[in-house]
Design a protein around this motif. Structure first.
Motif, PDB file in Angstrom:
ATOM      1  N   LEU A 168       0.816  -1.211   0.000  1.00 24.31           N
ATOM      2  CA  LEU A 168       0.000   0.000   0.000  1.00 24.31           C
ATOM      3  C   LEU A 168       0.850   1.261   0.000  1.00 24.31           C
ATOM      4  CD1 LEU A 168      -2.819  -1.048   2.488  1.00 24.31           C
ATOM      5  CD2 LEU A 168      -2.824  -1.136  -0.010  1.00 24.31           C
ATOM      6  N   GLU A 172       0.968   4.243  -2.764  1.00 22.93           N
ATOM      7  CA  GLU A 172       0.843   5.658  -2.408  1.00 22.93           C
ATOM      8  C   GLU A 172       2.025   6.451  -2.952  1.00 22.93           C
ATOM      9  OE1 GLU A 172       0.569   5.610   1.812  1.00 22.93           O
ATOM     10  OE2 GLU A 172      -1.357   4.557   1.830  1.00 22.93           O
ATOM     11  N   ASP A 207      -8.510  -4.436  -2.577  1.00 20.54           N
ATOM     12  CA  ASP A 207      -9.792  -3.987  -3.113  1.00 20.54           C
ATOM     13  C   ASP A 207     -10.159  -2.678  -2.427  1.00 20.54           C
ATOM     14  OD1 ASP A 207     -12.365  -3.531  -3.940  1.00 20.54           O
ATOM     15  OD2 ASP A 207     -13.097  -5.553  -3.483  1.00 20.54           O
ATOM     16  N   PRO A 208     -10.071  -1.549  -3.121  1.00 23.16           N
ATOM     17  CA  PRO A 208     -10.380  -0.265  -2.490  1.00 23.16           C
ATOM     18  C   PRO A 208     -11.821  -0.170  -2.017  1.00 23.16           C
ATOM     19  CG  PRO A 208     -10.148  -0.020  -4.866  1.00 23.16           C
ATOM     20  CD  PRO A 208      -9.691  -1.387  -4.531  1.00 23.16           C
ATOM     21  N   GLY A 211     -11.379  -1.730   1.293  1.00 25.09           N
ATOM     22  CA  GLY A 211     -10.227  -1.200   2.011  1.00 25.09           C
ATOM     23  C   GLY A 211      -9.295  -2.255   2.563  1.00 25.09           C
TER      24      GLY A 211
END
Length: 216
Positions: A168, A172, A207-208, A211
């Motif tokens: 993650l 970012e 999977d956004p 979350g």
């Protein structure tokens, strides 16, 4: 260079075996790749760990993936300071020159780099705090992941959570690169976060919508 030595015999034997089989069976394809250059559809950023075999996991052929490997599959934030940046250079080349459609960050279970970051941040690996430690300074990228997992009491589970944080945080950081952000916002590039359980042969993707990571 006096310190360089010939390859071990078993590696030479394996090369000749590959040339006599895979290469001979696909000679035209290899020649086409050599003459026309590479046009990979995706870039994969994975760990140096010898147990993570990207092409085997996805059944990929030569020329399909542009692969960059480093300790703990990390991407540093955009920082054009003139120093050496192998990972940043690979991302730039993949996105701006090769124009890949996908960038995949692939984390994995039992990652030694992530375990080292955990131990360093927990005060259990003072050697990694030394300024001269290349591993320690590289793993500084993952320090936010140690902080984000502070509520995980069990050390083993925290390391596992940090393995996913490595994915993650890298995603970012990718978005801090102007050319990556522009490509994503203009629908020329998609980013993907994956984590594989080596021993169980599992693959999880971020999977956004929920979350978190879910098995594919």
């Amino acid at each position: 260079m006096q310190h360089a030595k010939p390859l071990p015999a078993y590696l030479i034997q394996r090369f000749h075996g590959w040339r006599a089989t895979s290469y001979q069976d696909n000679k035209a394809w290899f020649k086409r790749l050599a003459e026309r250059g590479q046009h990979p559809r995706a870039m994969v950023i994975s760990c140096c760990d010898s147990r993570v075999h990207v092409t085997s996991i996805f059944g990929a052929d030569e020329g399909e993936f542009f692969i960059h490997r480093n300790v703990a599959n990390l991407v540093p934030p955009y920082n054009p300071d003139g120093e050496y940046h192998g990972t940043s250079a690979a991302v730039e080349y993949a996105v701006r020159a090769l124009k890949v459609a996908h960038v995949v960050v692939l984390g994995h279970s039992s990652c030694g780099g992530v375990k080292g970051c955990h131990d360093m941040c927990a005060g259990l690996a003072p050697e990694l705090l030394e300024k001269s430690s290349f591993v320690g300074r590289w793993m500084d990228i993952l320090r936010p992941g140690f902080e984000r997992t502070a509520d995980v009491a069990d050390a083993e589970e925290r390391v596992k959570a940090m393995e996913k944080q490595a994915v993650l945080i890298s995603l970012e950081n990718l978005m801090t690169f102007p050319f990556v952000r522009d490509a994503v916002e203009n629908d020329h590039l998609t980013l993907h976060g994956l984590w594989t359980n080596t021993g169980e042969g599992e693959l999880h993707q971020f999977d956004p919508a929920i979350g978190s990571f879910a098995a594919v």
